[in-house]
Design a protein around this motif. Structure first.
Motif, PDB file in Angstrom:
ATOM      1  N   ILE A  34      -3.139   7.248  -1.957  1.00 13.50           N
ATOM      2  CA  ILE A  34      -4.353   6.426  -2.027  1.00 13.50           C
ATOM      3  C   ILE A  34      -3.948   4.991  -2.387  1.00 13.50           C
ATOM      4  O   ILE A  34      -2.916   4.761  -3.024  1.00 13.50           O
ATOM      5  CB  ILE A  34      -5.367   6.946  -3.071  1.00 13.50           C
ATOM      6  CG1 ILE A  34      -4.752   6.944  -4.484  1.00 13.50           C
ATOM      7  CG2 ILE A  34      -5.885   8.331  -2.702  1.00 13.50           C
ATOM      8  CD1 ILE A  34      -5.749   7.270  -5.595  1.00 13.50           C
ATOM      9  N   GLY A  35      -4.766   4.062  -1.991  1.00 10.17           N
ATOM     10  CA  GLY A  35      -4.525   2.668  -2.349  1.00 10.17           C
ATOM     11  C   GLY A  35      -5.232   2.330  -3.652  1.00 10.17           C
ATOM     12  O   GLY A  35      -6.073   3.083  -4.150  1.00 10.17           O
ATOM     13  N   CYS A  36      -4.905   1.171  -4.208  1.00  7.03           N
ATOM     14  CA  CYS A  36      -5.477   0.772  -5.493  1.00  7.03           C
ATOM     15  C   CYS A  36      -6.987   0.583  -5.409  1.00  7.03           C
ATOM     16  O   CYS A  36      -7.722   0.915  -6.341  1.00  7.03           O
ATOM     17  CB  CYS A  36      -4.811  -0.508  -5.992  1.00  7.03           C
ATOM     18  SG  CYS A  36      -3.069  -0.262  -6.434  1.00  7.03           S
ATOM     19  N   LEU A  37      -7.489   0.049  -4.296  1.00  8.84           N
ATOM     20  CA  LEU A  37      -8.932  -0.129  -4.165  1.00  8.84           C
ATOM     21  C   LEU A  37      -9.653   1.215  -4.108  1.00  8.84           C
ATOM     22  O   LEU A  37     -10.747   1.364  -4.658  1.00  8.84           O
ATOM     23  CB  LEU A  37      -9.260  -0.948  -2.914  1.00  8.84           C
ATOM     24  CG  LEU A  37      -8.960  -2.448  -3.017  1.00  8.84           C
ATOM     25  CD1 LEU A  37      -9.266  -3.138  -1.680  1.00  8.84           C
ATOM     26  CD2 LEU A  37      -9.780  -3.092  -4.134  1.00  8.84           C
ATOM     27  N   ARG A  72       0.826  -1.217   0.000  1.00  6.42           N
ATOM     28  CA  ARG A  72       0.000   0.000   0.000  1.00  6.42           C
ATOM     29  C   ARG A  72       0.856   1.260   0.000  1.00  6.42           C
ATOM     30  O   ARG A  72       0.523   2.258  -0.647  1.00  6.42           O
ATOM     31  CB  ARG A  72      -0.927  -0.045   1.234  1.00  6.42           C
ATOM     32  CG  ARG A  72      -1.616   1.274   1.604  1.00  6.42           C
ATOM     33  CD  ARG A  72      -2.649   1.672   0.556  1.00  6.42           C
ATOM     34  NE  ARG A  72      -3.410   2.828   0.973  1.00  6.42           N
ATOM     35  CZ  ARG A  72      -2.965   4.075   0.959  1.00  6.42           C
ATOM     36  NH1 ARG A  72      -1.725   4.336   0.557  1.00  6.42           N
ATOM     37  NH2 ARG A  72      -3.753   5.073   1.336  1.00  6.42           N
ATOM     38  N   GLN A  73       1.997   1.233   0.705  1.00 10.44           N
ATOM     39  CA  GLN A  73       2.822   2.447   0.822  1.00 10.44           C
ATOM     40  C   GLN A  73       3.767   2.655  -0.363  1.00 10.44           C
ATOM     41  O   GLN A  73       4.484   3.658  -0.410  1.00 10.44           O
ATOM     42  CB  GLN A  73       3.634   2.431   2.132  1.00 10.44           C
ATOM     43  CG  GLN A  73       4.608   1.272   2.259  1.00 10.44           C
ATOM     44  CD  GLN A  73       3.991   0.082   2.972  1.00 10.44           C
ATOM     45  OE1 GLN A  73       2.797  -0.157   2.834  1.00 10.44           O
ATOM     46  NE2 GLN A  73       4.800  -0.647   3.751  1.00 10.44           N
ATOM     47  N   ASP A  74       3.800   1.723  -1.313  1.00  8.32           N
ATOM     48  CA  ASP A  74       4.667   1.885  -2.500  1.00  8.32           C
ATOM     49  C   ASP A  74       4.038   2.861  -3.485  1.00  8.32           C
ATOM     50  O   ASP A  74       2.871   2.707  -3.842  1.00  8.32           O
ATOM     51  CB  ASP A  74       4.869   0.540  -3.203  1.00  8.32           C
ATOM     52  CG  ASP A  74       5.651  -0.445  -2.353  1.00  8.32           C
ATOM     53  OD1 ASP A  74       6.465   0.015  -1.525  1.00  8.32           O
ATOM     54  OD2 ASP A  74       5.452  -1.671  -2.530  1.00  8.32           O
ATOM     55  N   VAL A 123      -6.176  11.057  -8.822  1.00  4.23           N
ATOM     56  CA  VAL A 123      -5.563   9.744  -9.071  1.00  4.23           C
ATOM     57  C   VAL A 123      -4.063   9.896  -9.283  1.00  4.23           C
ATOM     58  O   VAL A 123      -3.258   9.154  -8.692  1.00  4.23           O
ATOM     59  CB  VAL A 123      -6.210   9.061 -10.298  1.00  4.23           C
ATOM     60  CG1 VAL A 123      -5.422   7.807 -10.697  1.00  4.23           C
ATOM     61  CG2 VAL A 123      -7.660   8.701 -10.013  1.00  4.23           C
ATOM     62  N   GLN A 124      -3.668  10.861 -10.112  1.00  2.94           N
ATOM     63  CA  GLN A 124      -2.241  11.065 -10.411  1.00  2.94           C
ATOM     64  C   GLN A 124      -1.449  11.336  -9.131  1.00  2.94           C
ATOM     65  O   GLN A 124      -0.418  10.701  -8.863  1.00  2.94           O
ATOM     66  CB  GLN A 124      -2.084  12.266 -11.374  1.00  2.94           C
ATOM     67  CG  GLN A 124      -2.491  11.974 -12.813  1.00  2.94           C
ATOM     68  CD  GLN A 124      -1.340  11.396 -13.621  1.00  2.94           C
ATOM     69  OE1 GLN A 124      -0.313  10.991 -13.074  1.00  2.94           O
ATOM     70  NE2 GLN A 124      -1.507  11.340 -14.931  1.00  2.94           N
ATOM     71  N   GLU A 125      -1.951  12.276  -8.356  1.00  2.00           N
ATOM     72  CA  GLU A 125      -1.238  12.643  -7.130  1.00  2.00           C
ATOM     73  C   GLU A 125      -1.258  11.502  -6.109  1.00  2.00           C
ATOM     74  O   GLU A 125      -0.228  11.155  -5.504  1.00  2.00           O
ATOM     75  CB  GLU A 125      -1.862  13.905  -6.509  1.00  2.00           C
ATOM     76  CG  GLU A 125      -1.138  14.386  -5.265  1.00  2.00           C
ATOM     77  CD  GLU A 125      -1.765  15.643  -4.669  1.00  2.00           C
ATOM     78  OE1 GLU A 125      -1.451  15.942  -3.499  1.00  2.00           O
ATOM     79  OE2 GLU A 125      -2.558  16.300  -5.366  1.00  2.00           O
TER      80      GLU A 125
END
Length: 400
Positions: free
Chosen positions: A335-338, A299-301, A326-328
């Motif tokens: 933000i996480g992928c979900l 998540r932190q990557d 989304v970009q930022e």
């Protein structure tokens, strides 16, 4: 000349998905408000690659028509019909095959391309070799002037233009063409007939294109000419023979910007689709399990949206503000992928709400759909029969 008419079709080989909606159906909905449109189920075309799976075709026809109506295609604005219910398509295909050089079919770019792509299917049939000619018959039978296609289909439209040109050249010069044309001129009335002759002379002797345009406008406004006389006079004006078949123009359409769930083209063959009327929980599950940027193991990557298939969906469904978020959020691991995927789920479900409502009407009352198609087939067949009367007359097949 011929009415400004659009023709397009789709093969019934399975359920439709969002790639079909964003690549074709949204464009149809727009076109029906601008032109006279005919949209048809190309069930004969489906047999060229699925002749051994007729049940797939049978099962797909009515569901595909519901998908069209769900997407916003309006039977009050467009004519919807099934190809095989208008047998004149097959008759024109047969007659055109008599004058079509074999080499013209073999050089169609998609012929060899499809043989390579569909290597698991038996394509060594005349039906597959001749499908571009059947496609031409589909267009020419309605004297369509515009055909919406992607860039890869433009050669098919050029092939159709060549077929029309060859047919008109061979059969458009009736033995008594000039005599019939001069009789038709008189039907314009003395004043308009005189103007027609003046405009014809100016165009043919001086190359005056304005005179040609004025002559065409004169004929289009004439109320008392039969279709045959009108086309005769167009040909006489331009110095050729009778225009029996129109030469359609390719109406270039943008390719769908919506990829499949894995970033490839959305296709049933790749098992990466979202159905046009798929259940909400299934859509949510598919989006949540979409692959993302491989760099985001934890998540932190931080990640890079350009390497993520989900970003391509944001380009279709999200506004500028959402894309900036989304970009930022992705590049800073904010933000996480979900979290990134949830707006896509919401947008697709919102997009499908009116589709599901429109579809429900026809699912609950199948006779309504059958009635729409029956009316469309009747209207399409009348247009096709009108063309075939002239084709048979030109080819000397009206002697019975």
């Amino acid at each position: 000349m011929f009415p400004d008419r659009v023709l397009s079709g789709m093969r019934p080989t399975g359920s439709l998905h969002l790639g079909h909606y964003h690549g074709v159906l949204k464009n149809w909905v727009k076109l029906q408000q601008e032109y006279e449109c005919l949209f048809f189920v190309a069930d004969w075309h489906a047999l060229t690659t699925h002749y051994d799976e007729p049940q797939v075709i049978a099962d797909s026809v009515w569901e595909m028509l519901i998908d069209w109506l769900a997407a916003g295609v309006d039977p009050a604005q467009a004519t919807l019909f099934i190809q095989s219910r208008v047998p004149e398509h097959a008759e024109l295909h047969l007659l055109l095959s008599m004058v079509t050089p074999l080499g013209w079919l073999e050089r169609v770019p998609t012929y060899k391309d499809q043989q390579e792509k569909l290597s698991d299917r038996d394509l060594s049939t005349y039906g597959f070799l001749g499908y571009p000619l059947l496609q031409s018959a589909d267009i020419l039978i309605y004297r369509a002037t515009r055909v919406p296609v992607g860039e890869d289909q433009v050669p098919h439209i050029e092939f159709t233009r060549e077929i029309a040109r060859r047919f008109n050249h061979i059969y458009g010069r009736e033995p008594d063409f000039e005599e019939k044309a001069l009789k038709a001129v008189k039907k314009l009335g003395a004043k308009k007939a005189r103007l027609y002759h003046e405009l014809r002379t100016r165009y043919q002797e001086q190359g005056d294109t304005e005179a040609l345009a004025a002559g065409r406008a004169l004929l289009e406004e004439a109320q008392n000419l039969s279709l045959g006389d009108r086309e005769r006079l167009f040909g006489y004006l331009e110095g050729g023979g009778k225009m029996i078949l129109s030469e359609p123009e390719a109406l270039l359409t943008e390719a769908s910007r919506l990829p499949g769930l894995d970033g490839q083209k959305m296709s049933k063959s790749y098992h990466n689709t979202i159905g046009l009327r798929e259940a909400p929980d299934s859509i949510a599950r598919k989006i949540r399990t979409m692959p993302t940027d491989p760099a985001r193991v934890r998540r932190q990557d931080p990640g890079n949206p350009a390497r993520c298939p989900v970003w391509q969906f944001h380009l279709v469904y999200s506004d500028q503000e959402r894309r900036r978020w989304v970009q930022e959020g992705c590049t800073t691991a904010g933000i996480g992928c979900l979290e990134c995927k949830q707006p896509i789920i919401d947008a697709i479900l919102e997009e499908q709400k009116p589709m599901l409502e429109r579809a429900r009407v026809y699912q609950e009352d199948p006779t309504l759909l059958r009635s729409i198609v029956a009316d469309g087939c009747e209207k399409a067949r009348k247009l096709a029969q009108e063309t075939m009367r002239e084709v048979r007359e030109a080819m000397g097949l009206d002697y019975l």
